[in-house]
Design a protein around this motif. Structure first.
Motif, PDB file in Angstrom:
ATOM      1  N   THR A  32       0.931  -1.120  -0.217  1.00 22.00           N
ATOM      2  CA  THR A  32       0.118   0.127   0.142  1.00 22.00           C
ATOM      3  C   THR A  32       1.011   1.270   0.075  1.00 22.00           C
ATOM      4  OG1 THR A  32      -1.543  -1.168   1.305  1.00 22.00           O
ATOM      5  CG2 THR A  32      -1.753   1.346   1.254  1.00 22.00           C
ATOM      6  N   GLY A  33       0.495   2.219  -0.769  1.00 22.13           N
ATOM      7  CA  GLY A  33       1.117   3.508  -0.740  1.00 22.13           C
ATOM      8  C   GLY A  33       1.364   4.301  -1.970  1.00 22.13           C
ATOM      9  N   THR A  35       4.169   4.732  -3.634  1.00 22.63           N
ATOM     10  CA  THR A  35       5.296   4.009  -4.470  1.00 22.63           C
ATOM     11  C   THR A  35       4.494   2.702  -5.109  1.00 22.63           C
ATOM     12  OG1 THR A  35       6.825   4.683  -2.764  1.00 22.63           O
ATOM     13  CG2 THR A  35       7.480   3.148  -4.510  1.00 22.63           C
ATOM     14  N   ALA A  87       8.171   1.566   1.821  1.00 20.93           N
ATOM     15  CA  ALA A  87       8.383   1.468   3.503  1.00 20.93           C
ATOM     16  C   ALA A  87       8.529   3.022   3.798  1.00 20.93           C
ATOM     17  CB  ALA A  87      10.118   0.901   3.523  1.00 20.93           C
ATOM     18  N   ASP A  88       8.391   3.283   4.985  1.00 23.98           N
ATOM     19  CA  ASP A  88       8.910   4.833   5.318  1.00 23.98           C
ATOM     20  C   ASP A  88      10.349   4.811   5.753  1.00 23.98           C
ATOM     21  OD1 ASP A  88       6.054   5.687   5.260  1.00 23.98           O
ATOM     22  OD2 ASP A  88       5.707   3.907   6.715  1.00 23.98           O
ATOM     23  N   GLY A 100       3.068   4.178   7.439  1.00 27.25           N
ATOM     24  CA  GLY A 100       2.581   5.851   7.295  1.00 27.25           C
ATOM     25  C   GLY A 100       1.225   5.994   6.473  1.00 27.25           C
ATOM     26  N   GLY A 101       0.771   4.833   5.914  1.00 32.77           N
ATOM     27  CA  GLY A 101      -0.634   4.954   5.103  1.00 32.77           C
ATOM     28  C   GLY A 101      -1.358   4.239   5.897  1.00 32.77           C
ATOM     29  N   ALA A 103      -1.736   0.943   6.866  1.00 27.98           N
ATOM     30  CA  ALA A 103      -2.080  -0.382   6.433  1.00 27.98           C
ATOM     31  C   ALA A 103      -1.113  -1.439   7.019  1.00 27.98           C
ATOM     32  CB  ALA A 103      -1.963  -0.379   4.904  1.00 27.98           C
ATOM     33  N   LEU A 104      -0.357  -1.020   8.286  1.00 29.74           N
ATOM     34  CA  LEU A 104       0.727  -1.976   8.640  1.00 29.74           C
ATOM     35  C   LEU A 104       0.334  -3.337   8.986  1.00 29.74           C
ATOM     36  CD1 LEU A 104       1.555  -0.892  12.222  1.00 29.74           C
ATOM     37  CD2 LEU A 104      -0.208   0.465  10.940  1.00 29.74           C
ATOM     38  N   GLU A 107      -0.533  -5.339   5.974  1.00 27.69           N
ATOM     39  CA  GLU A 107       0.761  -5.464   5.237  1.00 27.69           C
ATOM     40  C   GLU A 107       1.626  -6.471   6.127  1.00 27.69           C
ATOM     41  OE1 GLU A 107       1.520  -0.972   3.479  1.00 27.69           O
ATOM     42  OE2 GLU A 107       2.188  -1.332   5.556  1.00 27.69           O
ATOM     43  N   LYS A 125      14.320   7.169   2.011  1.00 30.69           N
ATOM     44  CA  LYS A 125      13.852   6.203   2.972  1.00 30.69           C
ATOM     45  C   LYS A 125      15.002   5.415   3.580  1.00 30.69           C
ATOM     46  CE  LYS A 125       9.550   7.106   1.649  1.00 30.69           C
ATOM     47  NZ  LYS A 125       8.560   6.267   1.301  1.00 30.69           N
TER      48      LYS A 125
HETATM   49  C1  5RP Z   1       1.655   2.039   4.195  1.00 30.23           C
HETATM   50  C2  5RP Z   1       3.127   1.708   4.066  1.00 30.23           C
HETATM   51  C3  5RP Z   1       3.890   2.345   2.967  1.00 30.23           C
HETATM   52  O1  5RP Z   1       4.455   1.371   2.264  1.00 30.23           O
HETATM   53  C4  5RP Z   1       4.796   3.333   3.286  1.00 30.23           C
HETATM   54  O2  5RP Z   1       4.068   4.320   4.121  1.00 30.23           O
HETATM   55  C5  5RP Z   1       5.514   4.051   2.209  1.00 30.23           C
HETATM   56  O3  5RP Z   1       4.402   4.711   1.400  1.00 30.23           O
HETATM   57  P1  5RP Z   1       4.617   5.682   0.132  1.00 30.23           P
HETATM   58  O4  5RP Z   1       5.225   4.745  -0.811  1.00 30.23           O
HETATM   59  O5  5RP Z   1       3.732   6.448  -0.034  1.00 30.23           O
HETATM   60  O6  5RP Z   1       6.049   6.372   0.571  1.00 30.23           O
HETATM   61  O7  5RP Z   1       3.659   1.323   5.190  1.00 30.23           O
HETATM   62  O8  5RP Z   1       0.978   1.752   5.322  1.00 30.23           O
END
Ligand code: 5RP
Length: 230
Positions: A32-33, A35, A87-88, A100-101, A103-104, A107, A125
């Motif tokens: 999710t996110g 990227t 990943a964050d 960060g989104g 959905a951990l 995920e 990151k």
């Molecule tokens: C969502 C996540 C994402 O993988 C993480 O926040 C990175 O997101 P982005 O690709 O928007 O930087 O863990 O829960």
């Protein structure tokens, strides 16, 4: 190079890697996110080349269905050939901070079903030590105060995540949980902290991915794209 161009670059490289191993990678886990959104877009023309995908969020599921992927229920799948997610933060061992989104939890579940975790991100990151990004912890709403007290005793500064669209409302996850974003933790032993946080009553999941770390990182920077094996 703009950050979105870097995300598109790693997304395209991840598609290239998957297609190269198409016979081995037939059932995919998708994260999710932003990227991952680039990745779904880049993989869409090949949607029917795979048996199916298991998604880590309602947002990704909607996107995957729109693009013609066969989205499978995690309960109907024994294991996944590969899991692809952003990943964050990611450290030199492939251990990540995620969530960060929000959905951990899903995920981590989907990642735990996969034989290989491929992390895709831009070089912003990559960190030497995890913890600059506030650590997301999903909790049962009833337990948020109790968990906050525990985290404060560990030295954390805790913020209850608010909805992006209405700051008077709490952010609610796909699992009806709330998210505590915790700054100030010293994450010198990620595996130990991941396990400790899992023990707190009311914690659904924490955003340290040490037990389910990445095996492969596809990372982009101003200089192009690089693949790192852990
Ligand atoms: C969502 C996540 C994402 O993988 C993480 O926040 C990175 O997101 P982005 O690709 O928007 O930087 O863990 O829960």
């Amino acid at each position: 190079m703009h950050q979105d161009e870097q995300k598109a670059l790693v997304a395209n490289e991840a598609v290239h890697v998957l297609l190269k191993h198409e016979t081995a990678f037939q059932i995919l886990g998708i994260g999710t996110g932003s990227t991952v959104n680039f990745f779904i877009e880049a993989l869409a023309p090949h949607a029917k080349s795979f048996k199916g995908v298991v998604s880590s969020s309602q947002a990704s599921t909607e996107r995957l269905l729109q693009k013609g992927f066969t989205v499978l229920d995690a309960n109907n799948v024994v294991s996944l050939d590969v899991y692809i997610d952003g990943a964050d933060e990611i450290n030199p061992q492939g251990v990540m901070l995620k969530g960060g989104g929000g959905a951990l939890t899903r995920e981590k579940i989907v990642a735990s079903m996969a034989k290989v975790f491929i992390c895709i991100c831009d070089s912003s990151k990559q960190v030497a030590l995890l913890g600059q990004f506030p650590l997301p912890i999903e909790v049962i709403p009833l337990a948020s105060q109790k968990v906050t007290q525990y985290l404060e005793k560990l030295g954390g500064v805790v913020r209850l995540r608010k909805s992006k669209t209405d700051a008077s409302q709490n952010f609610v996850t796909d699992n009806a949980g709330w998210i505590l974003d915790v700054s100030g933790l010293k994450i010198t032993d990620p595996k130990a902290l991941e396990m400790e946080l899992n023990q707190i009553p009311g914690v659904i999941c924490n955003g340290i991915f040490a037990q389910n770390k990445a095996q492969l990182l596809i990372v982009s920077s101003q200089h192009g794209v690089e693949t790192i094996q852990f």
